[in-house]
Design an enzyme around this catalytic site. Structure first.
Site, PDB file in Angstrom:
ATOM      1  N   GLU A 196       0.840  -1.206   0.000  1.00 54.71           N
ATOM      2  CA  GLU A 196       0.000   0.000   0.000  1.00 54.71           C
ATOM      3  C   GLU A 196       0.877   1.260   0.000  1.00 54.71           C
ATOM      4  O   GLU A 196       0.628   2.218  -0.749  1.00 54.71           O
ATOM      5  CB  GLU A 196      -0.922   0.009   1.236  1.00 54.71           C
ATOM      6  N   SER A 244      -7.722 -10.865   6.844  1.00 53.12           N
ATOM      7  CA  SER A 244      -7.770 -11.701   5.637  1.00 53.12           C
ATOM      8  C   SER A 244      -8.255 -13.123   5.940  1.00 53.12           C
ATOM      9  O   SER A 244      -7.975 -14.045   5.177  1.00 53.12           O
ATOM     10  CB  SER A 244      -6.390 -11.712   4.991  1.00 53.12           C
TER      11      SER A 244
END
Ligand code: SF4
Length: 275
Positions: free
Chosen positions: A123, A258
């Site tokens: 990111e 996740s």
């Protein structure tokens, strides 16, 4: 034995959205190329590989639509995809997109851009691209002292700690004349960590589910360990040792961003079966 699942355990909004986008796209395309694993969870990656989501390291390996993960990519990647005559499916989380927009805006307005985050994280690597790779990346108040400029604009990696971000901004404010700050931290991580800490505090055993390669799951594990020494990080129920629950009356479960709900359920049912 009482078993409780922490609030906010598992998929965050951005990951859930990315999975839904992929599910939809896989109805249309036989193979989709994902720049790196869709999420840091080996079981999910394996499952999606079977469905046609192929993990690639370079665009040269793509021969069809390219998936952009929730972490986002730098602007040149969109260009390269187009140049190769390929299409893309953009699953960048809207909160990450917003941070990219602020990074670009600050850069174009002439600020020295500072990104608060981990420079190795995808990111952050993407955010850097929106500042033409001119931003400085720092992850501590100590490093804030190395920033030398009169006009500084700051954004943060979405999953950073608000507390540390605040301390770093405080340090910058001591020496920078013009400081513009966009708080781009997403509260999903904060909420999940807070709930895990509270649950670990009142549990005899704490189970943390998620990929061993998932940074946010490891962080959850560390937080739980500060509350109880009986904290265990697992990927699936197969790693559970029944001995862990020998004297337990209260078991807490949490999971990283996740971890899909079906894995959380399987772990819950397995522990329940131990009685
Ligand atoms: S943690 Fe927040 S910013 Fe990151 S993908 Fe999830 S919802 Fe989006």
């Amino acid at each position: 034995m009482i078993i409780e699942i922490a609030e906010n355990a598992g998929f965050c909004y951005g990951v859930m959205r990315a999975i839904e986008i992929v599910d939809e796209a896989l109805k249309k395309y036989k193979t989709i190329y994902s720049f790196g694993p869709i999420i840091h969870n080996p079981q999910v990656v394996e499952e999606y590989e079977k469905k046609g989501l192929k993990v690639i390291e370079s665009l040269d390996e793509a021969d069809g639509p390219v998936l952009i993960r929730s972490h986002g990519v730098p602007p040149h990647v969109y260009e390269e995809i187009k140049k190769k005559g390929l299409t893309y499916i953009d699953a960048t989380c809207p909160f990450v997109k917003e941070a990219q927009k602020f990074a670009k805006q600050l850069y174009e307005d002439g600020y020295k851009v500072v990104i608060f985050g981990d420079k190795k994280h995808p990111e952050v690597k993407a955010h850097l691209g929106y500042t033409n790779y001119k931003a400085d990346v720092i992850d501590s108040p100590e490093l804030a002292r190395s920033i030398k400029a009169t006009r500084v604009g700051v954004i943060s990696q979405t999953t950073q700690s608000v507390e540390r971000f605040g301390l770093t901004i405080g340090e910058l404010a001591k020496r920078i004349r013009e400081l513009k700050v966009f708080n781009t931290i997403c509260d999903a991580t904060e909420k999940r960590q807070k709930a895990a800490r509270e649950l670990a505090r009142r549990s005899d055993v704490m189970i943390i589910i998620g990929g061993k390669n998932s940074a946010n799951t490891r962080k959850l594990y560390e937080i739980c360990l500060t509350e109880t020494k009986n904290a265990y990080h697992i990927e699936t129920e197969k790693e559970i040792n029944p001995e862990w629950f020998k004297d337990a009356e209260k078991v807490g479960i949490t999971a990283g961003a996740s971890t899909p709900s079906y894995i959380i359920e399987r772990v819950y049912n397995y522990i329940k079966g131990l009685g």
